[in-house]
Design a protein around this motif. Structure first.
Motif, mmCIF file in Angstrom:
data_model
loop_
_atom_site.group_PDB
_atom_site.id
_atom_site.type_symbol
_atom_site.label_atom_id
_atom_site.label_comp_id
_atom_site.label_asym_id
_atom_site.label_seq_id
_atom_site.Cartn_x
_atom_site.Cartn_y
_atom_site.Cartn_z
ATOM 1 N N ARG A 26 -10.275 6.298 -6.890
ATOM 2 C CA ARG A 26 -10.151 5.653 -8.293
ATOM 3 C C ARG A 26 -9.101 6.268 -9.174
ATOM 4 O O ARG A 26 -8.687 5.764 -10.175
ATOM 5 C CB ARG A 26 -11.649 6.063 -9.196
ATOM 6 C CG ARG A 26 -12.692 5.205 -8.456
ATOM 7 C CD ARG A 26 -12.576 3.677 -8.884
ATOM 8 N NE ARG A 26 -12.358 3.453 -10.083
ATOM 9 C CZ ARG A 26 -13.234 3.684 -11.257
ATOM 10 N NH1 ARG A 26 -14.444 3.364 -10.766
ATOM 11 N NH2 ARG A 26 -12.799 2.992 -12.423
ATOM 12 N N ASP A 27 -8.256 7.133 -8.514
ATOM 13 C CA ASP A 27 -7.208 7.544 -9.454
ATOM 14 C C ASP A 27 -5.903 6.993 -9.109
ATOM 15 O O ASP A 27 -4.754 7.533 -9.163
ATOM 16 C CB ASP A 27 -7.086 9.216 -9.380
ATOM 17 C CG ASP A 27 -7.284 9.883 -8.057
ATOM 18 O OD1 ASP A 27 -7.525 9.080 -7.212
ATOM 19 O OD2 ASP A 27 -7.003 10.922 -7.916
ATOM 20 N N GLY A 28 -5.897 6.018 -8.302
ATOM 21 C CA GLY A 28 -4.476 5.287 -7.954
ATOM 22 C C GLY A 28 -4.240 4.946 -6.581
ATOM 23 O O GLY A 28 -4.912 5.549 -5.690
ATOM 24 N N CYS A 29 -2.991 4.510 -6.335
ATOM 25 C CA CYS A 29 -2.581 4.091 -4.951
ATOM 26 C C CYS A 29 -2.146 5.332 -4.343
ATOM 27 O O CYS A 29 -2.181 5.343 -2.859
ATOM 28 C CB CYS A 29 -1.437 3.278 -4.912
ATOM 29 S SG CYS A 29 -1.888 1.653 -5.675
ATOM 30 N N LEU A 30 -1.492 6.236 -4.854
ATOM 31 C CA LEU A 30 -1.104 7.435 -4.185
ATOM 32 C C LEU A 30 -2.044 8.251 -3.431
ATOM 33 O O LEU A 30 -1.668 8.572 -2.458
ATOM 34 C CB LEU A 30 -0.135 8.286 -5.298
ATOM 35 C CG LEU A 30 0.935 9.389 -4.525
ATOM 36 C CD1 LEU A 30 1.879 8.751 -3.723
ATOM 37 C CD2 LEU A 30 1.222 10.407 -5.646
ATOM 38 N N PRO A 31 -3.247 8.286 -4.094
ATOM 39 C CA PRO A 31 -4.162 9.378 -3.457
ATOM 40 C C PRO A 31 -4.689 8.564 -2.190
ATOM 41 O O PRO A 31 -5.019 9.353 -1.092
ATOM 42 C CB PRO A 31 -5.284 9.393 -4.602
ATOM 43 C CG PRO A 31 -4.527 9.335 -5.641
ATOM 44 C CD PRO A 31 -3.503 8.548 -5.627
ATOM 45 N N TYR A 32 -4.699 7.361 -2.304
ATOM 46 C CA TYR A 32 -4.983 6.674 -1.073
ATOM 47 C C TYR A 32 -3.817 6.575 0.088
ATOM 48 O O TYR A 32 -4.180 6.913 1.316
ATOM 49 C CB TYR A 32 -5.255 5.218 -1.370
ATOM 50 C CG TYR A 32 -5.424 4.064 -0.190
ATOM 51 C CD1 TYR A 32 -6.561 4.622 0.790
ATOM 52 C CD2 TYR A 32 -5.287 2.883 0.010
ATOM 53 C CE1 TYR A 32 -6.752 3.858 1.916
ATOM 54 C CE2 TYR A 32 -5.475 2.124 1.189
ATOM 55 C CZ TYR A 32 -6.209 2.543 2.195
ATOM 56 O OH TYR A 32 -6.514 1.740 3.251
ATOM 57 N N ALA A 33 -2.732 6.629 -0.422
ATOM 58 C CA ALA A 33 -1.371 6.832 0.620
ATOM 59 C C ALA A 33 -1.675 7.995 1.275
ATOM 60 O O ALA A 33 -1.641 8.275 2.447
ATOM 61 C CB ALA A 33 -0.134 6.786 -0.073
ATOM 62 N N LYS A 34 -2.220 9.305 0.608
ATOM 63 C CA LYS A 34 -2.270 10.588 1.099
ATOM 64 C C LYS A 34 -3.420 10.523 1.976
ATOM 65 O O LYS A 34 -3.332 11.264 3.364
ATOM 66 C CB LYS A 34 -2.593 11.540 0.118
ATOM 67 C CG LYS A 34 -2.727 12.982 0.522
ATOM 68 C CD LYS A 34 -2.831 13.980 -0.721
ATOM 69 C CE LYS A 34 -2.947 15.244 -0.096
ATOM 70 N NZ LYS A 34 -4.327 15.713 0.376
ATOM 71 N N ALA A 35 -4.511 9.813 1.800
ATOM 72 C CA ALA A 35 -5.641 9.894 2.637
ATOM 73 C C ALA A 35 -5.301 9.260 4.130
ATOM 74 O O ALA A 35 -6.005 9.481 5.000
ATOM 75 C CB ALA A 35 -6.782 9.171 1.817
ATOM 76 N N ILE A 36 -4.593 8.068 3.949
ATOM 77 C CA ILE A 36 -4.254 7.369 5.116
ATOM 78 C C ILE A 36 -3.336 8.165 6.235
ATOM 79 O O ILE A 36 -3.653 8.255 7.370
ATOM 80 C CB ILE A 36 -3.200 6.196 4.984
ATOM 81 C CG1 ILE A 36 -4.235 4.967 3.982
ATOM 82 C CG2 ILE A 36 -2.460 5.589 5.834
ATOM 83 C CD1 ILE A 36 -3.030 3.891 3.529
ATOM 84 N N THR A 37 -2.575 9.146 5.616
ATOM 85 C CA THR A 37 -1.817 10.060 6.473
ATOM 86 C C THR A 37 -2.682 11.173 7.065
ATOM 87 O O THR A 37 -2.533 11.832 7.867
ATOM 88 C CB THR A 37 -0.824 10.701 5.724
ATOM 89 O OG1 THR A 37 -1.277 11.800 4.504
ATOM 90 C CG2 THR A 37 0.282 9.722 4.880
ATOM 91 N N GLU A 38 -4.125 11.159 6.567
ATOM 92 C CA GLU A 38 -4.984 11.992 7.080
ATOM 93 C C GLU A 38 -6.013 11.583 7.950
ATOM 94 O O GLU A 38 -6.756 12.085 8.239
ATOM 95 C CB GLU A 38 -5.605 12.895 5.428
ATOM 96 C CG GLU A 38 -4.476 13.587 4.893
ATOM 97 C CD GLU A 38 -5.352 14.314 3.549
ATOM 98 O OE1 GLU A 38 -6.473 13.603 3.235
ATOM 99 O OE2 GLU A 38 -4.728 15.241 3.107
ATOM 100 N N GLY A 39 -5.808 10.351 8.361
ATOM 101 C CA GLY A 39 -6.459 9.771 9.220
ATOM 102 C C GLY A 39 -7.291 8.396 8.637
ATOM 103 O O GLY A 39 -8.271 7.750 9.428
ATOM 104 N N GLU A 40 -7.468 8.170 7.327
ATOM 105 C CA GLU A 40 -8.387 7.146 6.809
ATOM 106 C C GLU A 40 -7.864 5.742 7.076
ATOM 107 O O GLU A 40 -6.473 5.613 7.179
ATOM 108 C CB GLU A 40 -8.273 7.446 5.242
ATOM 109 C CG GLU A 40 -9.283 6.171 4.645
ATOM 110 C CD GLU A 40 -9.407 6.586 3.177
ATOM 111 O OE1 GLU A 40 -9.861 5.686 2.279
ATOM 112 O OE2 GLU A 40 -9.556 7.918 2.875
#
Length: 263
Positions: A26-40
């Motif tokens: 919910r706090d934006g695209c950048l946190p999702y980008a970080k989560a993707i690098t961690e396997g999401e």
């Protein structure tokens, strides 16, 4: 670490920057980008649709996944229909809750005054709808033609800059806020870390650090003022009983120091 940050930034530049939170962040695209690098999974960007899911799969060298479905029809470019928020202005009560919720500052208005949406800036994120107490916001299809890829990238960069400006302003207000927070709590530390080495991204500064420094300065100033006032009162009392040239000179010096500190 630098390689991971670079990859996060590459992923973020592929995301549409709607900051909608439909991916679960919910706090934006950048946190999702970080989560993707961690396997999401890299197929959760609803407004990006299949084109973004496929682009992320190519970048990450992962299998292509079907994009999360959207509530809106799919356009000829494979992305969901772009929607825009519209306020029924005659029903608006001017509560400002939609203004607080908008991640790209696309809503104009003030307390107890009518609000309006800047259509060119609206991302259709839907975040303004739930906070509205009188349900006077609608979503309508964007009447503009589909943008070229070059224009889309320019729009994404502008939206990212607007969101980061929004974050920076909210961060400065956060510690003094007394009213309710409409948006999700933003991990400003994460944004500060991931934007500091990107020449194309506005850098986020954490206001809390500045606040701590200011608080330290204020505390020291308060202590110094208290000490000065105590010394001045003691000297004044002594001089009222017996005059002394040395003590009077010291009193004048302390009074000048007190004046210099703005007291």
């Amino acid at each position: 670490m630098n390689a991971q940050i670079s990859l996060i930034q590459q992923i973020d530049h592929l995301l549409p920057q709607t900051q909608c939170g439909l991916c679960g962040h919910r706090d934006g695209c950048l946190p999702y980008a970080k989560a993707i690098t961690e396997g999401e999974a890299a197929n959760k960007c609803v407004p990006g649709g299949q084109p973004v899911a496929d682009a992320l799969a190519r970048l990450l060298k992962r299998p292509q996944l079907k994009a999360e479905p959207s509530a809106w029809p799919i356009q000829i470019d494979g992305r969901p229909q772009q929607m825009k928020a519209v306020i029924r202005e005659d029903e608006c009560i001017g509560c400002t809750k939609c203004i607080s919720a908008c991640p790209v500052d696309a809503i104009l208005g003030a307390g107890k005054l009518m609000h309006s949406v800047l259509s060119d800036l609206c991302t259709g994120c839907e975040l303004c709808i739930a906070p509205c107490p009188v349900d006077c916001i609608d979503l309508i299809p964007d009447p503009q033609p589909l943008p070229s890829e070059q224009l889309r990238i320019a729009q994404q960069n502008d939206l990212r800059a607007r969101y980061y400006a929004h974050i920076q302003r909210e961060e400065k207000r956060r510690l003094d806020r007394t009213g309710p927070v409409v948006r999700a709590e933003i991990n400003t530390q994460l944004f500060a870390q991931l934007t500091q080495n990107d020449a194309h991204t506005p850098h986020i500064e954490v206001a809390e650090k500045k606040r701590d420094l200011l608080a330290t300065f204020d505390t020291k100033s308060t202590i110094e003022l208290a000490k000065l006032r105590t010394q001045i009162k003691k000297l004044e009392k002594q001089l009222s009983v017996r005059d002394d040239a040395t003590k009077r000179a010291l009193l004048q010096d302390l009074q000048q120091q007190l004046h210099a500190l703005g007291a």
